[in-house]
Structure formats: structure tokens, C-alpha cells
Design a protein around this motif. Sequence first.
Motif, short mmCIF file in Angstrom:
data_model
loop_
_atom_site.label_atom_id
_atom_site.label_comp_id
_atom_site.label_asym_id
_atom_site.label_seq_id
_atom_site.Cartn_x
_atom_site.Cartn_y
_atom_site.Cartn_z
N ASP A 20 42.92 123.30 -59.49
CA ASP A 20 42.17 123.25 -58.41
C ASP A 20 42.28 121.97 -57.44
OD1 ASP A 20 40.93 125.92 -59.12
OD2 ASP A 20 39.92 124.75 -60.37
N HIS A 49 34.68 115.89 -59.75
CA HIS A 49 35.32 117.22 -59.55
C HIS A 49 35.28 118.03 -60.69
CE1 HIS A 49 36.96 116.53 -55.59
NE2 HIS A 49 37.26 115.27 -55.68
N HIS A 89 45.33 126.21 -51.44
CA HIS A 89 43.88 126.00 -51.77
C HIS A 89 43.72 124.73 -52.67
CE1 HIS A 89 45.19 128.03 -55.49
NE2 HIS A 89 44.23 127.31 -56.18
N VAL A 90 44.59 124.07 -53.25
CA VAL A 90 44.43 123.28 -54.08
C VAL A 90 44.25 121.92 -53.20
CG1 VAL A 90 45.73 121.69 -55.99
CG2 VAL A 90 46.09 124.14 -55.76
N GLU A 120 48.05 125.54 -62.27
CA GLU A 120 46.83 125.95 -62.56
C GLU A 120 45.44 125.27 -61.66
OE1 GLU A 120 46.74 126.75 -66.64
OE2 GLU A 120 48.05 128.15 -66.54
N LYS A 128 35.66 122.37 -61.66
CA LYS A 128 37.19 122.41 -61.27
C LYS A 128 38.12 122.10 -62.23
CE LYS A 128 35.90 123.16 -56.81
NZ LYS A 128 36.15 122.04 -55.72
#
Length: 402
Positions: A191, A237, A210-211, A189, A242
Motif C-alpha cells: 500500500d 503507516h 493507488h500505491v 502487494e 497499511k
Amino acid sequence: MPENFAYPVGLRLQGRRVVVLGAGQVAQRRLPALIAAGADILLVSPSATPSVEAMADAGELRWERRRYRSGDFEGAWYALITTDDPEANAAASAEAEARRVWCVRSDDADAASAWTPATGRSEGVTVAVLTGQDPRRSAAVRDAVVEGLRDGSLAAPHRRSRTPGVALVGGGPGDPDLITVRGRRLLAEADVVIADRLGPRDLLDELPPHVEVIDAAKIPYGRFMAQEAINNALIEHARAGKAVVRLKGGDPFVFGRGMEEAQALAEAGIACTVVPGISSSISVPGAAGIPVTHRGVAHEFTVVSGHVAPEDPASLVDWSALARLRGTLVLLMAVEKIGRIAEALMAHGRDAGTPVAVVQEGTTAAQRRVDATLGTVAETVAAEGVRPPAVIVIGDVVAVGA
């Protein structure tokens, strides 16, 4: 319509009367879920398994030590019949039908008015699977779905907004299968993942494109100390909205500086979740066949960081006290200083013949074990070319599995 078609529904049994007949293995498996649902449970059975009896003793249900009799289902919302008496089961089932009480029968699914699905839970999601009269397939499907939700392989993104924050995740000793279920789900899950060199690297390859993956060893430090730079990256972050995972080897709080990161996040007002991990101090010896404790051999084990030499003024370790202990000594980050550590232990009375095992890259495909004694371990490590990461075990338990 097929005969095995069933209408799925979730029963809210909080405070509602549920009658369970029989207190054997089937009831033992079903009762915990009924208790968790808050049901008002009446258990009717002349005897019970020790586990079921413990539930009654704890006041989680009311147990009447007798056989079924007519009228037991009065006022019930749900019934579970699990006895090994066919006549009693048939009579109870007939009463349930007459009283319009949904009834499950463990001995005859065709005669029941309700079936119990194979259920599992993951982060607030309840998975219930019915496959007619094939309970093994139901269980297999349930397990596959729950495992997929837990490890992130089954995509089920949260539709409601998530609260940004940081999860300090212990990745375990190196084998990617040894991360906790919760840790793996949080990775799926995330980011942003800020990873240590000793974290389970193979898991990073499974992350979606995308991570953003950041190698903690390569964060530009500038005028900051390394740890301060990592703390700042976590805060930056998280403040950008995020979901951040700080992936660490072993456990975050076992020589992992996890508390320093948690404190920095708390000072910055950033929500922080700590996910414990399997420490290499016990898992790596175990993977090499070494128990850190063993009956009649060692009643305690002590875990020590060996990154500071015994004679160094910065050392916080009482090596003389450790030398007097009779149990197991587990050293982490000690490959470079093992010679001086061995000398200190022997100088304070530890026998030079004490067995020693050095396990390099434990739990991974590159794992290898090198055995020595306290008197020979320094030259053995040098001769064998042992490199970090390695766990060093000192004590008689080393010889238990040999």
C-alpha cells in the motif's frame, strides 16, 4: 469428449504407499515432490543416479536394488513407472490397472491411467498444468503463471485480511531485474513504498496508481534526524493498517541501516519482514567482469564503507590491517574519500601499483568502468568525473578479466 481430457485432482499422499520403478533422470525430477508430500516411497531399481542414491541414504525413501516383479504394487495408492524396459513397464502397468492403482508412465502416456502435471508453487499456491501430450507447453504455461504470481503481474489479491506490517526489501544494485522474486511480489502487494535514492527506481513505475510512493530523501525531518524520521514514517503507516515496503538499494543490512529500522519497528510492536537483496559489493564488480575472488589470485574479499576518511576519529576501520591483506578490497561510498584511503593503504604497505577499478552506476544502462592503480586512482577519479554511486575494487582480481 477429447481423448486427452483428464480430471485434475490433488493427491494427499502423506503416509500413503507410493511405488516408483526406475531411478534415472525422470525419477530424480519426480521424487522430491513425492518426498515433500510425505509419501511412503518404495523405489525399485537395480541402480540409481547419485542424487537419487543420496535420497535413499538420507532415509527419505526405501530403495530395493532389483528389477520390478509382480506384486510390487500391493497396497500402493500411486505408482510411477520410469524404467527403460518396455516389457517390465507393460507388466507393471497391467498390475497397476488390475489393482486400481493410479499409474504414471514416462515411456507411454497413452497407456497410463494418470498424467503428471507441470507444477510450480508460489506463496502457498500450487499451480498444476496439463496439456495432454505436450509437456513443453505445460511447463511454459506453468512458468508464466508462477512468475506472474511471484512478481505481481498476474493479479491474484488475497481475499483474507492481511496483517499490517513492514517489509525491509533489498532492491539489489540498480537493475530492476536483480531484485529478488519475493521482493518484487511484496512490492506488488504494498500500500505504501518508502524508497531510497539508490533503490531500483524503474520498479516504482510498475506500481498500481493507488500505491503511495514516498521518497525517503524528501521526508520532512523537522526536529528529527533523517533516520528517525524514516523510522517514524514506517511506524505511522503500519499503524494505519497499511502494508509497507521499505525499498532499499543493495541489501538492507549491508551499510543500509536496516537493523536500525528493524529495531525501531520491534520497539513499536510492528511486525517486520526482512528480504535480503543482492549486495552491490559483489554484483557490481561481477557485472563489470571482475570476480572478487579467483583461484590462485584472491582467497578472500573485504567490504569496507569509505564514507569516513581514515584519519577521522569516527572511523572504525583498521586501515593498517587492511593494507596487509593479500586479497580483494571492495569499497562502497568511497568516491569522495578515495584519495585519502589510497594514501593510507600505501602508507601501511600496500603496493602503489595495485590494480584498481571504479565501477559507476553498476548493472544499470549508465554503467561505466574506470581503471587505475592505487597510486593513480585519486587523480583518475577526478579526471574522469566519476560520481557516486560507484564501487571501487582494489586488488589483483581487477586484472583477471582484462
